[in-house]
Design a protein around this motif. Structure first.
Motif, PDB file in Angstrom:
ATOM      1  N   ILE A  86      14.396   1.131  -3.580  1.00 46.67           N
ATOM      2  CA  ILE A  86      13.035   0.582  -3.537  1.00 46.67           C
ATOM      3  C   ILE A  86      12.663  -0.032  -4.881  1.00 46.67           C
ATOM      4  N   GLN A  87      13.033   0.636  -5.953  1.00 55.33           N
ATOM      5  CA  GLN A  87      12.748   0.096  -7.288  1.00 55.33           C
ATOM      6  C   GLN A  87      13.326  -1.306  -7.443  1.00 55.33           C
ATOM      7  N   LYS A  88      14.573  -1.477  -7.044  1.00 55.91           N
ATOM      8  CA  LYS A  88      15.239  -2.770  -7.213  1.00 55.91           C
ATOM      9  C   LYS A  88      14.635  -3.835  -6.296  1.00 55.91           C
ATOM     10  N   MET A  89      14.358  -3.470  -5.048  1.00 58.87           N
ATOM     11  CA  MET A  89      13.750  -4.432  -4.126  1.00 58.87           C
ATOM     12  C   MET A  89      12.384  -4.874  -4.635  1.00 58.87           C
ATOM     13  N   SER A 128       0.819  -1.214   0.000  1.00 54.54           N
ATOM     14  CA  SER A 128       0.000   0.000   0.000  1.00 54.54           C
ATOM     15  C   SER A 128       0.854   1.266   0.000  1.00 54.54           C
ATOM     16  N   GLU A 129       2.143   1.111   0.369  1.00 54.43           N
ATOM     17  CA  GLU A 129       3.029   2.270   0.388  1.00 54.43           C
ATOM     18  C   GLU A 129       3.458   2.700  -1.016  1.00 54.43           C
ATOM     19  N   ILE A 130       3.270   1.837  -2.013  1.00 56.16           N
ATOM     20  CA  ILE A 130       3.609   2.174  -3.392  1.00 56.16           C
ATOM     21  C   ILE A 130       2.397   2.847  -4.023  1.00 56.16           C
ATOM     22  N   LYS A 131       2.517   4.135  -4.266  1.00 57.99           N
ATOM     23  CA  LYS A 131       1.374   4.921  -4.739  1.00 57.99           C
ATOM     24  C   LYS A 131       1.367   4.988  -6.262  1.00 57.99           C
ATOM     25  N   ARG A 132       0.675   4.060  -6.863  1.00 58.58           N
ATOM     26  CA  ARG A 132       0.470   4.104  -8.299  1.00 58.58           C
ATOM     27  C   ARG A 132      -0.741   3.241  -8.651  1.00 58.58           C
ATOM     28  N   LYS A 184      11.168   2.798 -14.949  1.00 59.82           N
ATOM     29  CA  LYS A 184      10.121   3.335 -15.824  1.00 59.82           C
ATOM     30  C   LYS A 184       8.750   3.268 -15.153  1.00 59.82           C
ATOM     31  N   LEU A 185       8.472   2.166 -14.448  1.00 62.28           N
ATOM     32  CA  LEU A 185       7.152   1.968 -13.854  1.00 62.28           C
ATOM     33  C   LEU A 185       6.993   2.643 -12.494  1.00 62.28           C
ATOM     34  N   PHE A 186       8.110   2.830 -11.796  1.00 62.90           N
ATOM     35  CA  PHE A 186       8.040   3.400 -10.443  1.00 62.90           C
ATOM     36  C   PHE A 186       8.996   4.598 -10.315  1.00 62.90           C
ATOM     37  N   PRO A 187       8.786   5.636 -11.126  1.00 62.24           N
ATOM     38  CA  PRO A 187       9.724   6.761 -11.174  1.00 62.24           C
ATOM     39  C   PRO A 187       9.791   7.564  -9.878  1.00 62.24           C
ATOM     40  N   ASN A 188       8.755   7.474  -9.042  1.00 67.40           N
ATOM     41  CA  ASN A 188       8.726   8.259  -7.811  1.00 67.40           C
ATOM     42  C   ASN A 188       9.415   7.567  -6.635  1.00 67.40           C
TER      43      ASN A 188
END
Length: 209
Positions: free
Chosen positions: A70-73, A35-39, A61-65
């Motif tokens: 965090i992107q890699k995990m 839920s912490e990933i806001k998209r 590309k999908l999680f630019p914010n």
């Protein structure tokens, strides 16, 4: 297929199958846990724009914010679950795939090189019972290198002198060029390739025969 070739190396996504829908489903199941990933939920259109990219570039590309950490995990978790999901559910095989592979395998050794994570190619093979057709595979998840380098590593390992690469994107064509081998453009896939960068274009998988 020209008898001068001692092997055929395939790209996977957009060349042998389309796994966009099950990937979307598996990734959105994982995102529901975070839920912490806001998209918004990932769409098939977004995944189509990512085809050919390595996994961490897809994450960016999908999680630019999100931070790079965090992107890699998140991508590691997505890929792990995706492999399990695809091994069970499979994807959409291009028309006539097994018949084409069966006939080609009578005269050529067959391989897969993809920019995917480790375990993705194995999920494709397991889900669709393709174990008999492929002699070896290589991927970004193991080499952490460009697809051209992965092609070279597979060629060296299998002592291939003159294979041909079959893929559907300009990056696939570039990987063949980097490896010093011919390229066949699978025009039914996801991408576009410059005319000067392929020796032949096929509009259906069966045309490879």
């Amino acid at each position: 297929m020209d008898a001068k070739y001692d092997g055929i190396i395939f790209d996977l996504d957009g060349t042998l199958w389309d796994a966009t829908k099950p990937i979307k489903q598996s990734w959105n199941e994982v995102l529901q846990r975070h839920s912490e990933i806001k998209r918004k939920p990932i769409t098939e259109e977004e995944l189509g724009e990512c085809m050919g990219l390595t996994m961490y570039k897809i994450a960016a590309k999908l999680f630019p914010n999100e931070s790079e950490h965090i992107q890699k995990m998140l991508m590691d978790e997505l890929c792990h679950y995706e492999n399990e999901y695809l091994a069970q559910h499979g994807g959409i095989l291009y028309d006539g795939l097994e018949d084409v592979l069966k006939k080609l395998h009578q005269n050529f050794r067959l391989y897969i090189v993809s920019n995917c994570q480790d375990g993705y190619i194995q999920a494709f093979i397991k889900a669709h019972h393709m174990e008999a057709y492929f002699d070896d595979t290589e991927c970004w998840g193991r080499t952490r290198a460009s697809k051209g380098v992965s092609n070279k590593l597979l060629m060296e390992r299998n002592r291939l002198k003159c294979p041909v690469y079959v893929g559907d994107t300009q990056k696939d064509a570039q990987s063949a060029k980097e490896a010093g081998i011919d390229f066949i453009y699978a025009a039914y896939g996801f991408g576009k390739v410059n005319d000067k960068d392929y020796i032949k274009k096929i509009n259906k998988l069966k045309e490879l025969l």
